[in-house]
Scaffold this motif. Structure first.
Motif, PDB file in Angstrom:
ATOM      1  N   ASP A 151      37.567  48.651 -12.918  1.00 57.09           N
ATOM      2  CA  ASP A 151      37.319  50.055 -13.255  1.00 57.09           C
ATOM      3  C   ASP A 151      38.580  50.892 -13.371  1.00 57.09           C
ATOM      4  N   CYS A 152      39.696  50.417 -12.844  1.00 51.60           N
ATOM      5  CA  CYS A 152      40.918  51.227 -12.892  1.00 51.60           C
ATOM      6  C   CYS A 152      42.147  50.368 -12.598  1.00 51.60           C
ATOM      7  N   ILE A 153      43.196  50.590 -13.395  1.00 54.94           N
ATOM      8  CA  ILE A 153      44.444  49.840 -13.190  1.00 54.94           C
ATOM      9  C   ILE A 153      45.623  50.813 -13.033  1.00 54.94           C
ATOM     10  N   ALA A 154      45.325  52.025 -12.539  1.00 53.63           N
ATOM     11  CA  ALA A 154      46.387  53.041 -12.445  1.00 53.63           C
ATOM     12  C   ALA A 154      47.329  52.752 -11.285  1.00 53.63           C
ATOM     13  N   CYS A 193      48.998  57.980 -14.963  1.00 55.88           N
ATOM     14  CA  CYS A 193      48.263  57.394 -16.098  1.00 55.88           C
ATOM     15  C   CYS A 193      47.972  58.499 -17.126  1.00 55.88           C
ATOM     16  N   CYS A 196      37.884  58.134 -18.441  1.00 52.27           N
ATOM     17  CA  CYS A 196      38.686  57.765 -17.269  1.00 52.27           C
ATOM     18  C   CYS A 196      37.788  57.788 -16.039  1.00 52.27           C
ATOM     19  N   ASN A 197      37.611  56.599 -15.417  1.00 60.34           N
ATOM     20  CA  ASN A 197      36.744  56.496 -14.241  1.00 60.34           C
ATOM     21  C   ASN A 197      37.282  57.263 -13.037  1.00 60.34           C
ATOM     22  N   CYS A 233      37.434  53.083 -18.651  1.00 60.51           N
ATOM     23  CA  CYS A 233      38.885  53.137 -18.434  1.00 60.51           C
ATOM     24  C   CYS A 233      39.589  52.915 -19.770  1.00 60.51           C
TER      25      CYS A 233
HETATM   26  S1  SF4 Z   1      43.720  53.282 -15.333  1.00 63.75           S
HETATM   27 FE1  SF4 Z   1      42.466  54.498 -13.928  1.00 63.75          FE
HETATM   28  S2  SF4 Z   1      43.335  56.526 -14.159  1.00 63.75           S
HETATM   29 FE2  SF4 Z   1      43.959  55.393 -15.986  1.00 63.75          FE
HETATM   30  S3  SF4 Z   1      42.325  55.668 -17.538  1.00 63.75           S
HETATM   31 FE3  SF4 Z   1      41.805  53.861 -16.367  1.00 63.75          FE
HETATM   32  S4  SF4 Z   1      40.402  54.664 -14.792  1.00 63.75           S
HETATM   33 FE4  SF4 Z   1      41.572  56.395 -15.557  1.00 63.75          FE
END
Ligand code: SF4
Ligand SMILES: Cc1cc2nc3c(=O)[nH]c(=O)nc-3n(C[C@H](O)[C@H](O)[C@H](O)COP(=O)(O)OP(=O)(O)OC[C@H]3O[C@@H](n4cnc5c(N)ncnc54)[C@H](O)[C@@H]3O)c2cc1C
Length: 328
Positions: free
Chosen positions: A156-159, A119, A129-130, A138
């Protein structure tokens, strides 16, 4: 780059003692993930434990009913091995379809499974970035998310978990022997990586002072009918837009057992168990292969930018099943 101290132990025991000796310590293997992230300010370890001088971590056993690869075995050593190519194509293909020859010559199998997401927001400290800094938000959810995950995401995150090798390991039920000050244990590949949930900064279940010693892969001659298929933006040196690792036990055209894992599309290596079940006891033709692919993606959650990867993912599963069938 921040200042850090460095140690180069010669035994697993000493490495584990070093890891436990202070906070914010990191294992250094091939360095192809870690050094990059230190240079761009994402990883800031205070101490590096270079394990590359530990001979015990070079184990390479490919006869018997399980393969055993020490954590320092290089990607290229397995990708290019004639017996692995012949008897376990799913493993050699997952490795040689990853990275470049130079990287495969440097990168280790232990480091590979713990590689971090690509990411772009995670890798650039100017963005929230969480995963990098919990609680900041995010940037990808409302940003550029063409390459982000379709499965296992959270608010909170889609990595994406980007690795090819761990995807193949998920299909063949590999496990890892580890060592820490509390002793040795074995962790299944299915229990190593975790989905982001509310804590995207937590990516796996290893403790900070725990070292991967080896990977164990059970061998089944029935699974010679196997492959790793990867769809990407260019033919080499690119991460997967979607991939599929497939191993079949097939008699005639009828599937006795099927293993399917999908990569490049989920927040962790992803086993497609409903897709597997749809094939067992049935004739494997193009229609059944396509249906299995569709089942693998039935829970996909897309954005307008990344929805194009669902049909690619279905096609990867379909192609992998047909290629594996031809190898039976
Ligand atoms: S997808 Fe995850 S790694 Fe990428 S900015 Fe969002 S929180 Fe961060
Ligand atoms: C340009 C580029 C393209 C790439 N393309 C692909 C690709 O297409 N497919 C793919 O799958 N990968 C790809 N990669 C990722 C590459 O495969 C990984 O960087 C590599 O496998 C990591 O191994 P390493 O030995 O260099 O790990 P390191 O960078 O040394 O370590 C990685 C992480 O693992 C930890 N670690 C290492 N060894 C151990 C151990 N024994 N026990 C506990 N923790 C450990 C380190 O502390 C660190 O957090 C690419 C990388 C680059 C730079």
């Amino acid at each position: 780059m921040e200042r850090f101290t460095y140690a180069a132990p010669r035994t697993v025991k000493d490495a584990v003692l070093e890891l436990a000796s202070s906070g914010n310590v990191k294992v250094l293997a091939g360095g192809t993930t870690l050094i990059d992230l230190m240079k761009n300010g994402v990883e800031k370890p205070k101490r590096l434990i270079d394990v590359t001088g530990i001979k015990e971590l070079n184990e390479f056993v490919i006869d018997g009913d399980e393969l055993r690869f020490g954590a320092l075995v290089k990607m290229s050593a397995v990708a290019d091995h004639p017996e692995i190519k012949k008897r376990h194509p799913i493993l050699s293909e997952a490795l040689w379809r990853g990275a470049s020859q130079q990287l495969r010559n440097m990168a280790t199998l232990g480091g590979n499974v713990l590689q971090r997401t690509r990411c772009a927001y995670f890798r650039d400290p100017q963005y929230p970035c969480n995963k990098r800094q919990p609680g900041t938000g995010c940037a990808a959810i409302d940003g550029i998310n063409r390459g982000h995950a379709l499965l296992g995401t959270s608010e909170d995150c889609i990595a994406v978990y980007p690795g090819d090798w761990a995807t193949a390991l998920a299909a063949v039920d590999a496990s890892f022997d580890t060592m820490s000050p509390r002793g040795a244990r074995t962790i299944s590949i299915h229990d190593l990586h975790v989905e982001p949930g509310r804590t995207p900064n937590v990516e796996h279940t290893l403790a900070a002072d725990e070292l991967i010693v080896r990977t164990r892969i059970p061998t089944r001659s029935a699974y010679r009918a196997s492959t790793y298929q990867k769809i990407r933006d260019r033919a080499s040196y690119a991460f997967a837009l979607a991939s599929a690792a497939v191993a079949l036990d097939i008699q005639g055209d009828v599937v006795r057992d099927a293993r399917i894992a999908i990569g490049g599309v989920a927040t962790r290596p992803w086993r497609a168990r409903d897709a597997e079940q749809s094939l067992i006891g049935r004739r494997l033709d193009e229609r059944a292969a396509r249906h299995a692919g569709e089942l693998a993606y039935v829970n996909a959650q897309t954005t307008p930018q990344n929805a194009f990867r669902v049909p690619l993912g279905i096609a990867a599963v379909e192609r992998a099943l047909i290629v594996a069938r031809e190898r039976a």
